[in-house]
Motif scaffolding. Sequence first.
Motif, PDB file in Angstrom:
ATOM      1  N   PHE A  71     -49.291 -65.500  -2.923  1.00  0.00           N
ATOM      2  CA  PHE A  71     -50.116 -64.288  -2.834  1.00  0.00           C
ATOM      3  C   PHE A  71     -50.000 -63.704  -1.774  1.00  0.00           C
ATOM      4  CE2 PHE A  71     -54.173 -62.179  -2.197  1.00  0.00           C
ATOM      5  CZ  PHE A  71     -54.379 -61.346  -3.496  1.00  0.00           C
ATOM      6  N   GLY A  72     -49.976 -62.181  -1.682  1.00  0.00           N
ATOM      7  CA  GLY A  72     -49.956 -61.490  -0.283  1.00  0.00           C
ATOM      8  C   GLY A  72     -50.498 -59.911  -0.429  1.00  0.00           C
ATOM      9  N   THR A  73     -51.151 -59.461   0.487  1.00  0.00           N
ATOM     10  CA  THR A  73     -51.846 -58.326   0.502  1.00  0.00           C
ATOM     11  C   THR A  73     -51.219 -57.443   1.646  1.00  0.00           C
ATOM     12  OG1 THR A  73     -53.859 -58.654   1.688  1.00  0.00           O
ATOM     13  CG2 THR A  73     -54.034 -59.018  -0.781  1.00  0.00           C
ATOM     14  N   MET A  74     -51.296 -56.116   1.588  1.00  0.00           N
ATOM     15  CA  MET A  74     -50.856 -55.247   2.761  1.00  0.00           C
ATOM     16  C   MET A  74     -51.897 -54.054   2.725  1.00  0.00           C
ATOM     17  SD  MET A  74     -47.213 -53.942   3.848  1.00  0.00           S
ATOM     18  CE  MET A  74     -46.612 -53.660   2.206  1.00  0.00           C
ATOM     19  N   ASN A  75     -52.324 -53.489   3.817  1.00  0.00           N
ATOM     20  CA  ASN A  75     -53.100 -52.304   3.967  1.00  0.00           C
ATOM     21  C   ASN A  75     -52.156 -51.394   4.571  1.00  0.00           C
ATOM     22  OD1 ASN A  75     -54.576 -50.458   5.012  1.00  0.00           O
ATOM     23  ND2 ASN A  75     -56.297 -51.799   5.527  1.00  0.00           N
ATOM     24  N   ASN A  76     -52.085 -50.214   4.010  1.00  0.00           N
ATOM     25  CA  ASN A  76     -50.925 -49.267   4.316  1.00  0.00           C
ATOM     26  C   ASN A  76     -52.107 -48.032   4.430  1.00  0.00           C
ATOM     27  OD1 ASN A  76     -48.688 -50.424   4.100  1.00  0.00           O
ATOM     28  ND2 ASN A  76     -48.620 -50.358   1.890  1.00  0.00           N
ATOM     29  N   THR A  77     -53.149 -47.896   4.814  1.00  0.00           N
ATOM     30  CA  THR A  77     -53.978 -46.903   4.803  1.00  0.00           C
ATOM     31  C   THR A  77     -54.052 -46.290   6.154  1.00  0.00           C
ATOM     32  OG1 THR A  77     -56.133 -48.304   5.205  1.00  0.00           O
ATOM     33  CG2 THR A  77     -55.500 -47.813   3.113  1.00  0.00           C
ATOM     34  N   ARG A  78     -54.343 -45.064   6.481  1.00  0.00           N
ATOM     35  CA  ARG A  78     -54.458 -44.437   7.789  1.00  0.00           C
ATOM     36  C   ARG A  78     -55.455 -43.139   7.612  1.00  0.00           C
ATOM     37  NH1 ARG A  78     -50.053 -43.384   5.016  1.00  0.00           N
ATOM     38  NH2 ARG A  78     -49.346 -41.378   4.601  1.00  0.00           N
ATOM     39  N   VAL A  79     -55.982 -42.849   8.584  1.00  0.00           N
ATOM     40  CA  VAL A  79     -56.970 -41.588   8.683  1.00  0.00           C
ATOM     41  C   VAL A  79     -56.018 -40.390   9.388  1.00  0.00           C
ATOM     42  CG1 VAL A  79     -58.958 -40.596   9.534  1.00  0.00           C
ATOM     43  CG2 VAL A  79     -58.937 -42.994   8.911  1.00  0.00           C
ATOM     44  N   VAL A  80     -55.795 -39.309   8.568  1.00  0.00           N
ATOM     45  CA  VAL A  80     -55.332 -38.319   9.027  1.00  0.00           C
ATOM     46  C   VAL A  80     -56.152 -37.101   9.308  1.00  0.00           C
ATOM     47  CG1 VAL A  80     -53.465 -36.511   8.227  1.00  0.00           C
ATOM     48  CG2 VAL A  80     -53.323 -38.966   7.478  1.00  0.00           C
ATOM     49  N   SER A  81     -56.168 -36.684  10.516  1.00  0.00           N
ATOM     50  CA  SER A  81     -56.914 -35.500  10.938  1.00  0.00           C
ATOM     51  C   SER A  81     -56.071 -34.310  11.279  1.00  0.00           C
ATOM     52  CB  SER A  81     -57.744 -36.013  12.408  1.00  0.00           C
ATOM     53  OG  SER A  81     -58.680 -34.916  12.614  1.00  0.00           O
ATOM     54  N   THR A  82     -56.505 -33.086  10.822  1.00  0.00           N
ATOM     55  CA  THR A  82     -55.709 -31.954  10.885  1.00  0.00           C
ATOM     56  C   THR A  82     -56.335 -31.247  12.149  1.00  0.00           C
ATOM     57  OG1 THR A  82     -57.063 -30.620   9.203  1.00  0.00           O
ATOM     58  CG2 THR A  82     -55.048 -31.763   8.545  1.00  0.00           C
ATOM     59  N   GLY A  83     -55.693 -30.286  12.844  1.00  0.00           N
ATOM     60  CA  GLY A  83     -56.046 -29.724  13.903  1.00  0.00           C
ATOM     61  C   GLY A  83     -57.110 -28.383  13.268  1.00  0.00           C
ATOM     62  N   PRO A  84     -57.515 -27.603  14.190  1.00  0.00           N
ATOM     63  CA  PRO A  84     -58.432 -26.665  13.903  1.00  0.00           C
ATOM     64  C   PRO A  84     -57.510 -25.483  13.313  1.00  0.00           C
ATOM     65  CG  PRO A  84     -58.353 -26.670  16.375  1.00  0.00           C
ATOM     66  CD  PRO A  84     -57.689 -27.951  15.716  1.00  0.00           C
ATOM     67  N   THR A  85     -57.962 -24.552  12.370  1.00  0.00           N
ATOM     68  CA  THR A  85     -57.036 -23.580  11.852  1.00  0.00           C
ATOM     69  C   THR A  85     -57.699 -22.200  12.329  1.00  0.00           C
ATOM     70  OG1 THR A  85     -58.574 -23.545   9.816  1.00  0.00           O
ATOM     71  CG2 THR A  85     -56.662 -24.914   9.846  1.00  0.00           C
ATOM     72  N   TYR A  86     -58.821 -22.241  12.982  1.00  0.00           N
ATOM     73  CA  TYR A  86     -59.250 -20.993  13.125  1.00  0.00           C
ATOM     74  C   TYR A  86     -60.156 -21.006  14.475  1.00  0.00           C
ATOM     75  CZ  TYR A  86     -63.757 -21.677  11.194  1.00  0.00           C
ATOM     76  OH  TYR A  86     -64.976 -22.418  10.734  1.00  0.00           O
ATOM     77  N   ALA A  87     -60.171 -20.153  15.399  1.00  0.00           N
ATOM     78  CA  ALA A  87     -61.244 -20.228  16.721  1.00  0.00           C
ATOM     79  C   ALA A  87     -62.030 -18.847  16.671  1.00  0.00           C
ATOM     80  CB  ALA A  87     -60.253 -20.217  18.076  1.00  0.00           C
ATOM     81  N   THR A  88     -63.105 -18.719  17.038  1.00  0.00           N
ATOM     82  CA  THR A  88     -63.976 -17.749  17.178  1.00  0.00           C
ATOM     83  C   THR A  88     -64.440 -17.481  18.386  1.00  0.00           C
ATOM     84  OG1 THR A  88     -64.288 -17.565  14.916  1.00  0.00           O
ATOM     85  CG2 THR A  88     -65.819 -16.119  16.133  1.00  0.00           C
TER      86      THR A  88
END
Length: 161
Positions: A71-88
Amino acid sequence: MNYSILLTCLASISLSACASSSVTQLSSNTAVISASAAPICRTTGAASVANQMAAIATIKAGYNRFIVGGFGTMNNTRVVSTGPTYATTSGSFNRFGNSVYGTTNTTYGGSSTFLAGSNEAEMQITMLNPGDVGYEQGIDARAALGPDWQKKVDGGVNNCF
């Protein structure tokens, strides 16, 4: 808008089919079960799916119990953050005589953060019937699936709960 409510709703919708699995038959009584589950399921959810699929494979192959050989397990998860799309940028100023005083404020927006990837579990099983060596130590397939075992055998397992 309350983002926690939105995320809860999206998670509920996505959990209706957050897992998949496959069974690779190695011999008449051995198989490898591979399961993949959504990031929110964690590796324990993928392991639960693999265990239920092992029970289903056992029943479908005409056996009553199974023993896990590896038996074996693997975690391939990640948190993805996108940059800003606008600035005011906005500003204001005041003039007093020959001097100008002012302030500016820049607001960035449109960025998002999301989970990506999957959790994996894999197990090798040996399926057993009464009289086979190790039968008494094996996991009862129907008991592993619970009282609605027939429904799971017919429909499969596609969620981690």
